[in-house]
Write an enzyme that holds these catalytic residues in place. Structure first.
Site, PDB file in Angstrom:
ATOM      1  N   GLU A  40       7.647   0.551   3.652  1.00  0.00           N
ATOM      2  CA  GLU A  40       6.661   1.428   3.019  1.00  0.00           C
ATOM      3  C   GLU A  40       7.209   1.832   1.655  1.00  0.00           C
ATOM      4  O   GLU A  40       8.387   2.196   1.552  1.00  0.00           O
ATOM      5  CB  GLU A  40       6.399   2.661   3.888  1.00  0.00           C
ATOM      6  CG  GLU A  40       5.478   3.708   3.271  1.00  0.00           C
ATOM      7  CD  GLU A  40       4.092   3.153   2.965  1.00  0.00           C
ATOM      8  OE1 GLU A  40       3.791   3.000   1.761  1.00  0.00           O
ATOM      9  OE2 GLU A  40       3.331   2.876   3.907  1.00  0.00           O
TER      10      GLU A  40
ATOM     11  N   ASP B  28      -5.015  -1.445   2.970  1.00  0.00           N
ATOM     12  CA  ASP B  28      -6.065  -1.109   2.005  1.00  0.00           C
ATOM     13  C   ASP B  28      -7.131  -2.206   2.026  1.00  0.00           C
ATOM     14  O   ASP B  28      -6.825  -3.371   1.778  1.00  0.00           O
ATOM     15  CB  ASP B  28      -5.447  -1.003   0.605  1.00  0.00           C
ATOM     16  CG  ASP B  28      -6.397  -0.338  -0.394  1.00  0.00           C
ATOM     17  OD1 ASP B  28      -7.629  -0.489  -0.227  1.00  0.00           O
ATOM     18  OD2 ASP B  28      -5.913   0.311  -1.335  1.00  0.00           O
TER      19      ASP B  28
ATOM     20  N   PHE C 139      -7.377  10.253  11.986  1.00  0.00           N
ATOM     21  CA  PHE C 139      -8.398   9.695  11.111  1.00  0.00           C
ATOM     22  C   PHE C 139      -9.265   8.688  11.872  1.00  0.00           C
ATOM     23  O   PHE C 139     -10.471   8.626  11.695  1.00  0.00           O
ATOM     24  CB  PHE C 139      -7.731   9.037   9.905  1.00  0.00           C
ATOM     25  CG  PHE C 139      -6.898   9.984   9.097  1.00  0.00           C
ATOM     26  CD1 PHE C 139      -7.507  10.931   8.276  1.00  0.00           C
ATOM     27  CD2 PHE C 139      -5.520   9.956   9.168  1.00  0.00           C
ATOM     28  CE1 PHE C 139      -6.748  11.813   7.538  1.00  0.00           C
ATOM     29  CE2 PHE C 139      -4.750  10.844   8.432  1.00  0.00           C
ATOM     30  CZ  PHE C 139      -5.369  11.774   7.613  1.00  0.00           C
TER      31      PHE C 139
END
Length: 269
Positions: free
Chosen positions: A114, A164, A240
């Site tokens: 990350e 993404d 989420f």
């Protein structure tokens, strides 16, 4: 192992201003051997603030759990201090799912990549809070980690959760899971090792399914005709994801595995 408190009303863990956060991280990464020293030019830094608790996690737990990037092949047994199956996780965000899976699977090693510094700090903090020992973090581009640090056929699994989606059509080429990268991932899996991708954007799920289906080293583990796999029990529902499900949004899991090595036909005489 140090316990790092994470209570929302703890003033010592409130977000710092951006300048203070950068100063804290820069101080920690001033050593050229520190994994945060090398800045990635292939990524745009995401906005975010580093909390005091995350900064303490860098200082107290970083020396043990941060793995410096190197252009030399690493020995995973030495890195983790044991011989165990190893899973590579790419882009763990704030580390909520990573820590949950690592706690559920203590006999598996997790090498996690990350480049978002607050996310790295957040996962270090979770490591301290949950007393986890089976995680190592490389704060570097996963492509270069695969190219230089990991040997082919060395991984038992790869997790890519909610990358993404780059929603706009003209940005689709920026998506992580393209054929060349999938081929690289497949070559680093042992025969029988798996690649697990999850996304909440259906067009990206369709692309992932198509790309993985065309990789000759991989085969789909799904039994449903649509090609998608049921959510494996080890992948938790994040807050989420739960919110999206309540709003009627879908989530698609794609799980492929590396095919067994085939014997080469002997040459004709």
């Amino acid at each position: 192992m140090t316990h790092l408190p994470d209570t929302p009303n703890d003033p010592a863990d409130s977000p710092r201003d951006d300048a203070a956060a950068e100063a804290s991280i820069d101080k920690l990464s001033s050593d050229p051997t520190h994994p945060l020293h090398r800045r990635l030019k292939s990524f745009v830094r995401r906005a975010g603030r580093t909390t005091d608790g995350q900064a303490r996690a860098f200082a107290e737990l970083g020396p043990v759990f941060l793995l410096p990037y190197t252009e030399q092949t690493i020995d995973l047994t030495t890195v983790f201090g044991r011989t165990a199956p190893t899973v590579l996780e790419i882009g763990f965000g704030m580390g909520e799912a990573t820590a949950s899976i690592a706690a559920l699977m203590p006999d598996t090693n997790f090498l996690c990549c990350e480049v978002h510094e607050p996310g790295v700090g957040a996962l270090l903090k979770r490591i301290g809070e949950q007393q986890l020992t089976n995680i190592r973090i490389c704060a570097h581009d996963a492509v270069e980690v695969l190219d230089h640090m990991l040997q082919p056929d060395s991984l038992d699994g790869v997790h890519v959760f909610f990358p993404d989606p780059w929603h706009k059509k003209r940005h689709n080429k920026r998506r992580l899971l393209q054929s060349p990268f999938v081929a690289k991932l497949a070559s680093h899996l042992r025969p029988g090792g798996y690649l697990h991708c999850a996304t909440d954007w259906q067009p990206y799920a369709e692309q992932i399914l198509e790309v993985l289906a065309h990789e000759p080293l991989l085969r789909n583990t799904a039994t449903d005709a649509d090609g998608y796999a049921p959510k494996p029990a080890y992948r938790p529902l994040t807050k989420f994801e739960n919110r999206g499900i309540k709003l009627g949004h879908g989530v698609w899991d794609v799980v492929f595995e590396r095919k067994a090595a085939t014997k080469q036909r002997p040459p004709l005489v």
